[in-house]
Scaffold this active site. Structure first.
Site, PDB file in Angstrom:
ATOM      1  N   SER A 127      12.722  -3.624   2.458  1.00 25.76           N
ATOM      2  CA  SER A 127      12.733  -3.336   1.446  1.00 25.76           C
ATOM      3  C   SER A 127      13.569  -1.943   1.741  1.00 25.76           C
ATOM      4  O   SER A 127      12.962  -1.091   2.562  1.00 25.76           O
ATOM      5  CB  SER A 127      11.108  -2.480   1.336  1.00 25.76           C
ATOM      6  OG  SER A 127      11.045  -2.522  -0.753  1.00 25.76           O
ATOM      7  N   TYR A 152       2.050   1.317   2.428  1.00 27.80           N
ATOM      8  CA  TYR A 152       2.978  -0.344   2.324  1.00 27.80           C
ATOM      9  C   TYR A 152       4.561   0.394   2.935  1.00 27.80           C
ATOM     10  O   TYR A 152       4.954  -0.541   4.059  1.00 27.80           O
ATOM     11  CB  TYR A 152       2.815  -0.323   0.908  1.00 27.80           C
ATOM     12  CG  TYR A 152       4.256  -1.223   0.652  1.00 27.80           C
ATOM     13  CD1 TYR A 152       3.896  -2.593   1.212  1.00 27.80           C
ATOM     14  CD2 TYR A 152       5.493  -1.006   0.268  1.00 27.80           C
ATOM     15  CE1 TYR A 152       5.531  -3.606   0.947  1.00 27.80           C
ATOM     16  CE2 TYR A 152       6.814  -1.714   0.259  1.00 27.80           C
ATOM     17  CZ  TYR A 152       6.390  -3.148   0.635  1.00 27.80           C
ATOM     18  OH  TYR A 152       7.021  -3.903   0.757  1.00 27.80           O
ATOM     19  N   LYS A 156       6.780  -0.528   6.281  1.00 28.43           N
ATOM     20  CA  LYS A 156       7.863  -1.621   6.687  1.00 28.43           C
ATOM     21  C   LYS A 156       9.271  -0.626   7.471  1.00 28.43           C
ATOM     22  O   LYS A 156       9.868  -1.277   8.273  1.00 28.43           O
ATOM     23  CB  LYS A 156       9.252  -1.284   5.391  1.00 28.43           C
ATOM     24  CG  LYS A 156       8.443  -2.369   3.822  1.00 28.43           C
ATOM     25  CD  LYS A 156       8.095  -4.144   4.699  1.00 28.43           C
ATOM     26  CE  LYS A 156       7.155  -4.586   4.190  1.00 28.43           C
ATOM     27  NZ  LYS A 156       7.458  -6.319   4.696  1.00 28.43           N
TER      28      LYS A 156
END
Ligand code: WQD
Length: 340
Positions: A127, A152, A156
């Site tokens: 992302s 979150y 990544k």
């Protein structure tokens, strides 16, 4: 013979669109999904679009025994596209261990299975969140990784590192890390799209639900940012454009010669659009008004970020092609199909 690809999280939003593009390109697809944020009926949509029903395993990738069984029952898998992950930024702050377990254990299990089962490549869904608030826009892949602002986002970053370390250890696998900007829209057939789960956090599902009258009005989170109209700027990328990049990435790993073991690409359009501009694009494309008001800033929001997709354009030969108004029409068609 057609390559066989395992798509984890394949009944989810981006996973289902990618499955369609893989099938269209002649690949054989096996999906594994625990249906925690998707519905098995998505398989019907994929079948309607492509004429092919992919093999489906209902299961959780955090369970190594489930994966062991899958690889026995579906021998000859050449590549993996890993979409199986939790993705709500706010929830990750509330439930960090859930995010670290789901996202990291899934990846570790998949990597562990790869050499043992002769799987040559893995595409990983990363992302633009890894860049944090960029110092310059558009942002390319050489930009520094900034400290993550949520569990979150941290999953990544850590996942990218796990993959790099694994490949550096000499494991016989390749990987392509795809850093998505803001995926939006739905398949033009309106057979598949994003399935809402409660009150949407993301802009486009909230917008289409408001247009449909499910929500009273859309709140724009702040109009006092340092941008031309004061609202935040993002790079909204059509989900089918995004899906096609995965097919190209997979082909590059499986059939390409002399490619580097780990490669990273930004997937964006290269155009920044403000929240207000996106609302206008939706209204113009559909003729449907979106009641909206200006509210307070949302904590943790990035002011402006858009991609420099030159590397993906030149190296992958991939380019975002969809016009934002077409994308908004598809999103609206999908919302209308879901109901009001
Ligand atoms: C876009 C813009 C909001 C809702 C996040 C993750 C990212 C990726 C996508 C995974 C922002 C504004 C939104 C609303 C608004 N991850 N907005 N009113 O925050 O860019 O990215 O989702 O799925 O990693 O960080 O996306 O769609 O939430 O917001 O004004 O009701 O829309 O403030 O400027 P974001 P988003």
């Amino acid at each position: 013979m057609a390559h066989k690809i395992l798509v984890t999280g394949g009944t989810g939003y981006i996973g289902s669109h990618t499955t369609v593009e893989l099938i269209n390109a002649g690949y054989e697809v096996v999906i594994i999904d625990n249906l925690s944020n998707s519905n098995v009926k998505v398989l019907d949509g994929i079948e309607k679009i492509t004429g092919v029903r992919p093999a489906f395993v209902e299961g959780d990738c955090t369970d190594l025994a489930t994966l062991d069984r899958l690889f026995k029952e579906h021998p000859g898998i050449d590549g993996i596209i890993n979409f199986a992950a939790s993705k709500a930024v706010g929830e990750s702050v509330q439930r960090p261990l859930l995010y670290y377990r789901n996202n990291l254990v899934t990846l570790i299990n998949l990597l562990e299975e790869m050499p043992a089962n002769g799987v040559k490549g893995i595409v990983f869904s990363s992302s633009c969140t890894v860049y944090g608030e960029p110092d310059v826009n558009p942002i390319d892949e050489t930009a520094p990784i900034k400290e993550a602002t949520s569990p979150y986002g941290n999953t990544k970053q850590i996942s990218e590192e796990i993959i790099r370390d694994f490949v550096a250890s000499g494991a016989p696998v390749k990987s392509i890390l795809l850093r998505y900007f803001n995926p939006v829209g739905a398949h033009p057939s309106a057979e598949i799209g994003e399935l809402p789960n409660g009150v949407p956090n993301n802009l486009v599902p909230y917008l289409t639900q408001t247009a449909a009258g499910i929500r009273k009005e859309l709140t724009i989170f702040g109009d006092d940012y340092n941008t031309p109209d004061g609202t935040c700027i993002r790079d909204f990328i059509d989900v089918t454009d995004l899906a096609k990049a995965h097919v190209i990435a997979m082909k590059r790993m499986l059939d390409g010669e002399d490619t580097r073991a780990v490669e990273v690409f930004n997937l964006g359009t290269g155009n920044g659009l403000s929240v207000l501009q996106l609302i206008n694009a939706f209204e113009h494309a559909t003729g449907v008004k979106v009641p909206h008001k200006i509210g307070a800033r949302r904590e943790g929001d990035i002011e402006k970020i858009w991609a420099d997709p030159k590397k993906a354009n030149e190296v992958l030969g991939w380019k975002a092609e969809m016009d934002i108004e077409d994308t908004m029409r598809n999103a609206w068609r999908w919302q209308c199909k879901l109901g009001k």
